[in-house]
Design a protein around this motif. Sequence first.
Motif, PDB file in Angstrom:
ATOM      1  N   UNK A 232      -0.618   4.765  -0.281  1.00 12.55           N
ATOM      2  CA  UNK A 232      -1.947   4.571  -0.880  1.00 12.55           C
ATOM      3  C   UNK A 232      -1.899   5.157  -2.311  1.00 12.55           C
ATOM      4  N   UNK A 233      -1.312   6.324  -2.384  1.00 13.58           N
ATOM      5  CA  UNK A 233      -1.225   7.033  -3.797  1.00 13.58           C
ATOM      6  C   UNK A 233      -0.427   6.401  -4.710  1.00 13.58           C
ATOM      7  N   UNK A 234       0.593   5.932  -4.056  1.00 13.62           N
ATOM      8  CA  UNK A 234       1.738   5.230  -5.091  1.00 13.62           C
ATOM      9  C   UNK A 234       0.829   3.838  -5.607  1.00 13.62           C
ATOM     10  N   UNK A 235       0.550   3.190  -4.543  1.00  9.18           N
ATOM     11  CA  UNK A 235       0.222   1.965  -5.133  1.00  9.18           C
ATOM     12  C   UNK A 235      -1.197   1.938  -5.973  1.00  9.18           C
ATOM     13  N   UNK A 236      -1.889   2.879  -5.636  1.00 12.07           N
ATOM     14  CA  UNK A 236      -3.242   2.992  -6.605  1.00 12.07           C
ATOM     15  C   UNK A 236      -2.805   3.688  -8.213  1.00 12.07           C
TER      16      UNK A 236
ATOM     17  N   UNK B 261      -4.025  -3.946   4.858  1.00 13.02           N
ATOM     18  CA  UNK B 261      -3.391  -4.345   6.278  1.00 13.02           C
ATOM     19  C   UNK B 261      -2.198  -3.775   6.550  1.00 13.02           C
ATOM     20  N   UNK B 262      -1.679  -3.978   7.820  1.00 12.94           N
ATOM     21  CA  UNK B 262      -0.389  -3.527   7.981  1.00 12.94           C
ATOM     22  C   UNK B 262       0.428  -4.777   7.759  1.00 12.94           C
ATOM     23  N   UNK B 263       1.506  -4.511   6.824  1.00  9.51           N
ATOM     24  CA  UNK B 263       2.470  -5.599   6.334  1.00  9.51           C
ATOM     25  C   UNK B 263       3.575  -5.301   6.068  1.00  9.51           C
ATOM     26  N   UNK B 264       4.722  -6.220   6.413  1.00 12.32           N
ATOM     27  CA  UNK B 264       6.125  -5.915   6.196  1.00 12.32           C
ATOM     28  C   UNK B 264       6.395  -5.655   4.655  1.00 12.32           C
ATOM     29  N   UNK B 265       5.563  -6.254   3.822  1.00 12.26           N
ATOM     30  CA  UNK B 265       5.893  -6.100   2.466  1.00 12.26           C
ATOM     31  C   UNK B 265       5.368  -4.873   2.020  1.00 12.26           C
ATOM     32  N   UNK B 266       4.136  -4.155   2.617  1.00 13.50           N
ATOM     33  CA  UNK B 266       3.907  -2.737   2.216  1.00 13.50           C
ATOM     34  C   UNK B 266       4.839  -1.888   2.827  1.00 13.50           C
ATOM     35  N   UNK B 267       5.253  -2.069   4.064  1.00  8.85           N
ATOM     36  CA  UNK B 267       6.314  -1.111   4.338  1.00  8.85           C
ATOM     37  C   UNK B 267       7.694  -1.153   3.440  1.00  8.85           C
ATOM     38  N   UNK B 268       7.973  -2.003   2.906  1.00  5.42           N
ATOM     39  CA  UNK B 268       9.021  -2.305   1.903  1.00  5.42           C
ATOM     40  C   UNK B 268       8.794  -1.374   0.451  1.00  5.42           C
ATOM     41  N   UNK B 269       7.707  -0.604   0.311  1.00  7.86           N
ATOM     42  CA  UNK B 269       7.447   0.224  -0.697  1.00  7.86           C
ATOM     43  C   UNK B 269       8.419   1.216  -0.520  1.00  7.86           C
ATOM     44  N   UNK B 270       8.666   1.862   0.724  1.00  7.73           N
ATOM     45  CA  UNK B 270       9.451   3.046   0.685  1.00  7.73           C
ATOM     46  C   UNK B 270      10.844   2.688   0.778  1.00  7.73           C
TER      47      UNK B 270
ATOM     48  N   UNK C  63       8.960   1.256  -5.124  1.00  8.04           N
ATOM     49  CA  UNK C  63       8.001   0.477  -6.221  1.00  8.04           C
ATOM     50  C   UNK C  63       6.791   0.148  -5.347  1.00  8.04           C
ATOM     51  N   UNK C  64       5.809   0.318  -6.098  1.00  8.55           N
ATOM     52  CA  UNK C  64       4.348  -0.516  -5.773  1.00  8.55           C
ATOM     53  C   UNK C  64       4.893  -1.806  -5.365  1.00  8.55           C
ATOM     54  N   UNK C  65       3.966  -2.395  -4.413  1.00  8.75           N
ATOM     55  CA  UNK C  65       4.130  -3.633  -3.727  1.00  8.75           C
ATOM     56  C   UNK C  65       3.731  -4.663  -4.898  1.00  8.75           C
ATOM     57  N   UNK C  66       2.775  -4.400  -5.740  1.00  9.36           N
ATOM     58  CA  UNK C  66       2.322  -5.294  -6.601  1.00  9.36           C
ATOM     59  C   UNK C  66       3.406  -5.482  -7.858  1.00  9.36           C
TER      60      UNK C  66
ATOM     61  N   UNK D   7       1.679 -11.480  -5.596  1.00  5.28           N
ATOM     62  CA  UNK D   7       0.617 -12.522  -4.924  1.00  5.28           C
ATOM     63  C   UNK D   7       0.549 -12.149  -3.444  1.00  5.28           C
ATOM     64  N   UNK D   8       1.143 -11.348  -2.956  1.00  8.59           N
ATOM     65  CA  UNK D   8       0.850 -11.051  -1.735  1.00  8.59           C
ATOM     66  C   UNK D   8      -0.460 -10.348  -1.041  1.00  8.59           C
ATOM     67  N   UNK D   9      -0.876 -10.448   0.248  1.00  2.10           N
ATOM     68  CA  UNK D   9      -2.316  -9.940   0.704  1.00  2.10           C
ATOM     69  C   UNK D   9      -2.051  -8.440   0.534  1.00  2.10           C
ATOM     70  N   UNK D  10      -0.998  -7.834   0.737  1.00  2.94           N
ATOM     71  CA  UNK D  10      -1.120  -6.234   0.530  1.00  2.94           C
ATOM     72  C   UNK D  10      -1.232  -6.064  -1.029  1.00  2.94           C
ATOM     73  N   UNK D  11      -0.797  -6.670  -1.886  1.00  2.00           N
ATOM     74  CA  UNK D  11      -0.832  -6.427  -3.254  1.00  2.00           C
ATOM     75  C   UNK D  11      -2.385  -6.633  -3.543  1.00  2.00           C
ATOM     76  N   UNK D  12      -2.861  -7.864  -3.232  1.00  2.00           N
ATOM     77  CA  UNK D  12      -4.431  -8.212  -3.544  1.00  2.00           C
ATOM     78  C   UNK D  12      -5.246  -6.881  -2.856  1.00  2.00           C
ATOM     79  N   UNK D  13      -4.932  -6.554  -1.839  1.00  2.00           N
ATOM     80  CA  UNK D  13      -5.605  -5.317  -1.175  1.00  2.00           C
ATOM     81  C   UNK D  13      -5.931  -4.249  -1.939  1.00  2.00           C
ATOM     82  N   UNK D  14      -4.474  -3.901  -2.397  1.00  2.00           N
ATOM     83  CA  UNK D  14      -4.415  -2.532  -3.284  1.00  2.00           C
ATOM     84  C   UNK D  14      -5.488  -2.608  -4.750  1.00  2.00           C
TER      85      UNK D  14
END
Length: 241
Positions: free
Chosen positions: A18-22, A200-209, A213-216, A221-228
């Motif tokens: 959350x911190x990194x993406x925000x 959401x729980x998503x593989x793309x969000x898990x790839x942040x680590x 890099x932030x998922x955005x 255009x992913x659901x994770x990026x839009x959620x953040x």
Amino acid sequence: MSTIAIYSLKGGVGKTTLAVNLAWSAAVQSSRRTLLWDLDPQAASSFLLTQRADGTRLRDQAQSVFAKDVEPEKLIEKTATLRLDLIAADASLRRLDLLFHEMDKKKRLQKLLTGLRKDYDRILLDCPPGLTETSDQVMRAADLIVVPVIPSPLSERALAEVVRHLGDRAEILPVHSMVDRRRKLHADAVARHPDWPVIPMASLIEQVTTRRAAVGSFAPRSAGAMAFAQLWQAIERRLVA
């Protein structure tokens, strides 16, 4: 300048993600001069945002800011993201609670943040878990506390404890984190709190680590990026209300 703390009583709830993406959303989507201050001795946010290939840095510097040995500005480093800077954590922060107790200065963090006001529009604090001297400092300093909550009874119980401990010292924004709507437990929890933002729980969000890099930045255009992005917009609305 506004200060947003990413905090949870529990660990393992997606706080660093959350911190990194925000922080990325603040810098890129809102064009804010943004500082992420990592207060967690695990230094996960620092590892994800550092420009060093192996994530290494000078050791035992992070606590010196609070002990009045070093000005915060001297520890600020640029990240690969325009307008996003970092004050990194290290293992010395394991002794931060004891230092705060010995210093007996309840607003030490708040004073340091005030000194950074001229240089930043948004400061995000990646906080260690637990109810500690450090968390008390954070609660006094933050304008908004974002609390990730996994849809489970224990995580919701932890949030209730934070609310009781905090009182009226700061505003709280609970966020359902790591949500899998296919699970009845998760779906029921989200239904009980329809006004809470959902990550959401998503593989793309898990790839942040792994991408560090932030998922955005790599899947805009992913659901994770839009959620953040939606969560950051909700935070901005809270800050200007």
